[in-house]
Design a protein around this motif. Structure first.
Motif, PDB file in Angstrom:
ATOM      1  N   SER A  68       0.806  -1.233   0.000  1.00 18.22           N
ATOM      2  CA  SER A  68       0.000   0.000   0.000  1.00 18.22           C
ATOM      3  C   SER A  68       0.830   1.270   0.000  1.00 18.22           C
ATOM      4  O   SER A  68       0.280   2.366  -0.141  1.00 18.22           O
ATOM      5  N   HIS A  69       2.166   1.166   0.150  1.00 19.19           N
ATOM      6  CA  HIS A  69       3.013   2.367   0.171  1.00 19.19           C
ATOM      7  C   HIS A  69       3.224   2.864  -1.264  1.00 19.19           C
ATOM      8  O   HIS A  69       4.212   2.513  -1.931  1.00 19.19           O
ATOM      9  N   ASP A  70       2.316   3.690  -1.726  1.00 19.15           N
ATOM     10  CA  ASP A  70       2.361   4.164  -3.111  1.00 19.15           C
ATOM     11  C   ASP A  70       3.536   5.088  -3.398  1.00 19.15           C
ATOM     12  O   ASP A  70       3.835   5.353  -4.564  1.00 19.15           O
ATOM     13  N   ASN A  71       4.184   5.600  -2.357  1.00 21.08           N
ATOM     14  CA  ASN A  71       5.310   6.507  -2.570  1.00 21.08           C
ATOM     15  C   ASN A  71       6.581   5.768  -2.987  1.00 21.08           C
ATOM     16  O   ASN A  71       7.575   6.399  -3.357  1.00 21.08           O
ATOM     17  N   LEU A  72       6.552   4.421  -2.965  1.00 15.40           N
ATOM     18  CA  LEU A  72       7.714   3.626  -3.374  1.00 15.40           C
ATOM     19  C   LEU A  72       7.509   3.074  -4.777  1.00 15.40           C
ATOM     20  O   LEU A  72       6.381   2.781  -5.169  1.00 15.40           O
ATOM     21  N   ARG A  77       8.088  -2.280  -3.509  1.00 15.19           N
ATOM     22  CA  ARG A  77       6.882  -2.727  -2.791  1.00 15.19           C
ATOM     23  C   ARG A  77       6.657  -4.219  -2.989  1.00 15.19           C
ATOM     24  O   ARG A  77       6.401  -4.962  -2.043  1.00 15.19           O
ATOM     25  N   ASP A 107      -6.917   1.489   6.613  1.00  9.86           N
ATOM     26  CA  ASP A 107      -5.882   2.408   7.092  1.00  9.86           C
ATOM     27  C   ASP A 107      -5.643   2.274   8.598  1.00  9.86           C
ATOM     28  O   ASP A 107      -5.914   3.195   9.365  1.00  9.86           O
TER      29      ASP A 107
END
Length: 288
Positions: A68-72, A77, A107
């Motif tokens: 779920s870490h879209d910033n990576l 991921r 979340d």
């Protein structure tokens, strides 16, 4: 761990927790009958089928948390998520977009910790069962509380919407411990804005293996997890559990071939964490 693979294969294919637990239980029985060509044993069915399901759900949730870490970038991921839950990664690779959607985790609030350290044993009188005790060892410890109470709108309708995992690796003997607990059935409660918690039935799988003995336990316990936050810069989190489990125990280097025991064992746990803003955290855990 084998049971956790069965569970995560079913879970990542869209089945719910209880259906996936059935897959882990059936997979353990099938392996006994067709793989080892023997009757399923009570210990294997409980340890692999039920304990494996507890661990499998936690690894499935952690893999989805990583994804779920879209910033990576996707590689950073998918690769860690695949290491955490290989079954989930295999389903995503083999079945394409069909099961690439993320589990709706809502979340959760989580508290994670990574420690790297060193341990030295100053005295050993363990007898013949530990003649090759390594006095010095490097240690890596990881712990996470997932779904901590305190966030408004977060619900506990599904098994393991709250769980705790702690694992320690040692240079002396590999996996030194794996400690898990998760809320199977329960409800949340609150007393104003400062005090919130959950209570109900927890599933527990513990594996503890220092250099002298091994013990594993698959258990159910009644208890509660709560958070008290009297100030923005200070919080107290805690868990209290009491229950019973099916346990296996034995020494590591025994002169006897059958130096192991199985049976039902009562158990309890009290864990407290004091958090002082972004400066420090103090953890205290007692288990019996």
């Amino acid at each position: 761990y084998q049971g956790s693979m069965y569970h995560a294969f079913a879970r990542s294919a869209g089945l719910n927790y209880w259906e996936s637990l059935g897959y882990a239980f059936a997979g353990s029985a099938l392996w006994e009958i067709a793989g080892e060509n023997s009757l399923p044993s009570r210990n294997d069915q409980i340890n692999t089928g039920i304990g494996g399901s507890f661990l499998g759900e936690i690894l499935f949730r952690l893999a989805n948390l990583t994804l779920s870490h879209d910033n990576l970038p996707p590689f950073w991921r998918e690769t860690p998520a695949g290491l955490i839950s290989p079954s989930t990664a295999l389903n995503r690779l083999a079945l394409g977009d069909r099961y690439k959607g993320l589990f709706p985790a809502n979340d959760p609030v989580y508290f994670s910790r990574l420690q790297i350290g060193y341990s030295g044993t100053v005295q050993s009188n363990a007898g013949a069962s530990a003649t090759d005790l390594q006095r010095n060892e490097a240690l890596v410890n990881y712990a996470i509380d997932y779904g901590l109470p305190g966030k408004r709108g977060y619900t506990y309708d599904r098994p393991f919407d709250y769980f705790n995992l702690e694992a320690t690796a040692s240079s002396a003997n590999g996996a030194e411990n794996l400690l898990t607990r998760g809320l199977l059935l329960g409800r949340d409660y609150e007393a104003g804005d400062d005090y919130r918690g959950v209570w109900g039935l927890y599933g527990i799988y513990d594996y503890i293996a220092p250099q002298t003995f091994r013990v594993s336990s698959t258990a159910a316990a009644l208890g509660t997890t709560a958070q008290w936050r009297p100030a923005d810069a200070f919080a107290v989190q805690g868990t209290a559990l009491i229950g019973a489990g099916y346990t296996a125990v034995g020494t590591t280097h025994s002169t006897a071939e059958n130096d192991y025991h199985y049976g039902v064992s009562p158990q309890g746990l009290l864990a407290l964490r004091f958090i002082f803003g972004d400066l420090a955290a103090l953890d205290l855990t007692a288990r019996e």
